[in-house]
Scaffold this active site. Structure first.
Site, PDB file in Angstrom:
ATOM      1  N   GLY A  12      -7.141  -2.997   1.475  1.00 18.65           N
ATOM      2  CA  GLY A  12      -5.728  -2.854   1.835  1.00 18.65           C
ATOM      3  C   GLY A  12      -4.956  -4.114   1.500  1.00 18.65           C
ATOM      4  N   ASP A  13      -3.623  -4.037   1.593  1.00 18.17           N
ATOM      5  CA  ASP A  13      -2.748  -5.180   1.320  1.00 18.17           C
ATOM      6  C   ASP A  13      -2.917  -5.729  -0.093  1.00 18.17           C
ATOM      7  OD1 ASP A  13      -1.902  -5.123   4.040  1.00 18.17           O
ATOM      8  OD2 ASP A  13      -3.743  -6.155   4.571  1.00 18.17           O
ATOM      9  N   GLU A  14      -3.171  -4.860  -1.049  1.00 21.00           N
ATOM     10  CA  GLU A  14      -3.383  -5.313  -2.427  1.00 21.00           C
ATOM     11  C   GLU A  14      -2.073  -5.565  -3.158  1.00 21.00           C
ATOM     12  OE1 GLU A  14      -4.650  -2.473  -1.235  1.00 21.00           O
ATOM     13  OE2 GLU A  14      -6.843  -2.484  -1.416  1.00 21.00           O
ATOM     14  N   LYS A  16       0.311  -3.021  -3.124  1.00 18.93           N
ATOM     15  CA  LYS A  16       0.585  -1.679  -3.660  1.00 18.93           C
ATOM     16  C   LYS A  16       2.073  -1.364  -3.670  1.00 18.93           C
ATOM     17  CE  LYS A  16      -2.142   0.307  -0.666  1.00 18.93           C
ATOM     18  NZ  LYS A  16      -2.796  -0.866  -0.044  1.00 18.93           N
ATOM     19  N   GLY A  40       1.937  -1.078   5.829  1.00 18.11           N
ATOM     20  CA  GLY A  40       3.176  -1.834   5.654  1.00 18.11           C
ATOM     21  C   GLY A  40       3.323  -2.177   4.188  1.00 18.11           C
ATOM     22  N   HIS A  41       4.191  -1.460   3.489  1.00 16.98           N
ATOM     23  CA  HIS A  41       4.368  -1.713   2.056  1.00 16.98           C
ATOM     24  C   HIS A  41       5.617  -2.562   1.840  1.00 16.98           C
ATOM     25  CE1 HIS A  41       1.763   2.021   1.007  1.00 16.98           C
ATOM     26  NE2 HIS A  41       1.059   0.963   1.313  1.00 16.98           N
ATOM     27  N   GLN A 223      -3.468   1.640   2.836  1.00 17.50           N
ATOM     28  CA  GLN A 223      -4.734   0.928   3.101  1.00 17.50           C
ATOM     29  C   GLN A 223      -5.530   0.793   1.783  1.00 17.50           C
ATOM     30  OE1 GLN A 223      -4.152   3.808   5.528  1.00 17.50           O
ATOM     31  NE2 GLN A 223      -2.881   2.321   6.553  1.00 17.50           N
ATOM     32  N   THR A 298       2.487  -5.572   8.902  1.00  9.53           N
ATOM     33  CA  THR A 298       2.658  -4.675  10.055  1.00  9.53           C
ATOM     34  C   THR A 298       2.452  -5.426  11.363  1.00  9.53           C
ATOM     35  OG1 THR A 298       1.962  -2.771   8.760  1.00  9.53           O
ATOM     36  CG2 THR A 298       1.806  -2.524  11.130  1.00  9.53           C
ATOM     37  N   ASP A 331      -0.512 -15.472  -9.119  1.00 12.29           N
ATOM     38  CA  ASP A 331       0.079 -16.786  -8.868  1.00 12.29           C
ATOM     39  C   ASP A 331      -0.530 -17.499  -7.663  1.00 12.29           C
ATOM     40  OD1 ASP A 331       1.471 -14.467  -7.786  1.00 12.29           O
ATOM     41  OD2 ASP A 331       2.774 -15.918  -6.785  1.00 12.29           O
TER      42      ASP A 331
HETATM   43  P1  IMP Z   1      -6.235   1.343  12.256  1.00 10.57           P
HETATM   44  O1  IMP Z   1      -5.898   1.965  10.940  1.00 10.57           O
HETATM   45  O2  IMP Z   1      -5.028   0.818  12.980  1.00 10.57           O
HETATM   46  O3  IMP Z   1      -7.089   2.234  13.097  1.00 10.57           O
HETATM   47  O4  IMP Z   1      -7.145   0.046  11.965  1.00 10.57           O
HETATM   48  C1  IMP Z   1      -8.446   0.126  11.422  1.00 10.57           C
HETATM   49  C2  IMP Z   1      -8.702  -1.005  10.441  1.00 10.57           C
HETATM   50  O5  IMP Z   1      -7.902  -0.807   9.275  1.00 10.57           O
HETATM   51  C3  IMP Z   1      -8.334  -2.392  10.965  1.00 10.57           C
HETATM   52  O6  IMP Z   1      -9.241  -3.335  10.432  1.00 10.57           O
HETATM   53  C4  IMP Z   1      -6.941  -2.631  10.396  1.00 10.57           C
HETATM   54  O7  IMP Z   1      -6.665  -4.002  10.266  1.00 10.57           O
HETATM   55  C5  IMP Z   1      -7.090  -1.961   9.038  1.00 10.57           C
HETATM   56  N1  IMP Z   1      -5.818  -1.487   8.485  1.00 10.57           N
HETATM   57  C6  IMP Z   1      -5.095  -0.418   8.856  1.00 10.57           C
HETATM   58  N2  IMP Z   1      -3.986  -0.300   8.107  1.00 10.57           N
HETATM   59  C7  IMP Z   1      -4.008  -1.300   7.234  1.00 10.57           C
HETATM   60  C8  IMP Z   1      -3.145  -1.686   6.155  1.00 10.57           C
HETATM   61  O8  IMP Z   1      -2.124  -1.062   5.864  1.00 10.57           O
HETATM   62  N3  IMP Z   1      -3.521  -2.801   5.469  1.00 10.57           N
HETATM   63  C9  IMP Z   1      -4.662  -3.478   5.735  1.00 10.57           C
HETATM   64  N4  IMP Z   1      -5.498  -3.154   6.723  1.00 10.57           N
HETATM   65  C10 IMP Z   1      -5.188  -2.065   7.461  1.00 10.57           C
END
Ligand code: IMP
Length: 422
Positions: A12-14, A16, A40-41, A223, A298, A331
């Site tokens: 996640g958080d790449e 996107k 959170g995009h 994600q 987020t 960067d």
């Molecule tokens: P949940 O989705 O809130 O149940 O969290 C489960 C796991 O997914 C946790 O480790 C969160 O930090 C991670 N996670 C959920 N949504 C995101 C995202 O949008 N970006 C990165 N990690 C996420």
């Protein structure tokens, strides 16, 4: 126009949000198919920052249809706030946003259960976003969830919500948490239901029409691959299918209509929350945090950071069918003399070239690194491939090759303009 699935190839958080925004130019429709407001995009347009949680990033471009598909779990209060916030900033929502009538709803008891379960897990907590995502998907699987079509049906909603609140209050009381007031939740959700009703529709039929018209559909993944409920680092995952297959089940668009899959990955690795991260490294974490980078959009939590992990990205390429890669945040590595890339996981006498399923093994593996010479020059001003330093080009080519897909896009900054097509 092509139908494209975009997925995160890491945890996640790449980055996107930005790539989705760039690719939206090529399509007429953008669809969210899984997850909820745990995502959170972030998108920057002319230095203006937008953070989207439930609404597809395509909303920031005029005249693009944006769909919240059946696979998403919706917190109606959060969604109304997001819609209002965008409207106030001049973003066109009416006529552009469509919400699936069969998407499931997140309620306050889901959030409360999410928090309580994390407390109960103690040191084994997952580190969820506490947005109620897991319990909402659990209700969906248990066939006890409420969908948007229930939310917007006044009579039915009252009856169903009362029964569900009573049942969940029993569980909350057993866990030592405060029970919720049905009346308060009902009143709050009824206001949201009225606000959302005009946007709720049969999005499966809407998408089928768009397929006929060949408008081009972009499926925006939330994600990342290793947070997938089936293929991720279980149990340290989210509760939806974040991999390419989730785009089809979460929208009603068949796999035969998909043209290709784009995988987005950072030039290094990050993760928020608990769970294994084999190439985690404090040197690169300190560097990125000191630059003010890598804080969750987020929850604001500092992200854990590590070297690029080609073992995991090559696995992600395989299971998602990724044919094009978008590499972001190049960067972030600009100042380093030596850059490491994880090319194997060592466990006893075994070296894995794939991600082992057993979490007890994955948490103990030792990364095997290859080293690359840094470029020690800013890449942020580069507007085409040739303007990138030679060592940066070598590094990008190497990590794409190790991952097993073609390099298509390089991002050297948050703005749309800071995008290089290869
Ligand atoms: P949940 O989705 O809130 O149940 O969290 C489960 C796991 O997914 C946790 O480790 C969160 O930090 C991670 N996670 C959920 N949504 C995101 C995202 O949008 N970006 C990165 N990690 C996420």
């Amino acid at each position: 126009m092509a139908n494209i699935i975009l997925v995160g190839a890491q945890w996640g958080d790449e980055g996107k949000g930005k790539i989705i925004d760039v690719l939206t130019d090529k399509v007429g429709v953008v669809v969210r198919t899984q997850g909820g407001n745990n995502a959170g995009h972030t998108v920057f347009i002319n230095d203006e920052k937008f953070v989207l949680h439930l609404i597809p990033s395509g909303i920031l471009r005029k005249d693009k249809k944006c769909v919240i598909g059946n696979g998403v779990v919706i917190d109606p209060i959060g969604l109304c706030e997001e819609m209002e916030g965008l409207k106030k900033r001049g973003v066109k929502i009416d006529g552009n946003l469509f919400i699936s009538e069969t998407a499931h709803i997140v309620f306050p008891y889901h959030r409360e259960l999410d928090s309580q379960r994390e407390v109960l897990k103690g040191k084994n907590k997952i580190g969820t976003t506490k947005r109620g995502i897991g319990p909402a998907y659990a209700d969906k699987a248990s066939r006890t969830g409420l969908r948007t079509l229930d939310l917007i049906n006044k009579e039915r909603f009252k009856e169903l919500l009362e029964a569900r609140t009573n049942e969940n209050n029993l569980i909350l009381k057993t866990l030592g948490a405060n029970p919720l007031s049905f009346k308060e939740v009902y009143e709050q959700y009824s206001v949201a239901a009225k606000y959302l009703k005009p946007y709720v529709t049969n999005t499966v039929m809407l998408l089928q029409e768009e397929l006929q018209k060949e408008t081009g559909i972009l499926f925006e993944g939330a994600q990342g691959t290793f947070l997938d409920i089936d293929h991720g680092t279980y149990p340290y995952v989210t509760s939806s299918n974040t991999t390419a297959g989730g785009a089809c089940t979460g929208s009603g668009v068949p796999p035969t209509c998909i043209d290709y899959v784009v995988g987005v990955m950072k030039a290094y690795t990050t993760r928020v929350g608990e769970g294994p991260l084999p190439s985690e490294n404090s040197e690169i974490a300190d560097l990125l945090h000191s630059m003010g980078r890598e804080f969750g959009s987020t929850t604001g939590r500092p992200r854990r950071c590590g070297w690029f992990d080609a073992v995991s990205t090559s696995y992600a390429v395989k299971i998602n069918g990724i044919s094009k890669l978008a590499i972001t945040n190049l960067d972030g590595l600009d100042t380093l003399g030596v850059i490491k890339v994880c090319v194997g996981y060592k466990y006893g006498s075994t070296t894995y070239n794939y991600v082992p399923s057993d979490i007890n093994i994955l948490t103990k593996v030792e990364p095997v690194y290859a080293e690359f010479e840094g470029w020690k020059k800013p890449t942020i001003g580069a507007s085409n491939w040739k303007e990138l330093p030679l060592n940066a080009r070598k590094y990008l080519r190497a990590i794409a090759e190790l991952s097993g897909a073609r390099l298509n896009i390089v991002s050297v900054g948050p703005d749309r303009k800071q995008t290089i097509f290869v």
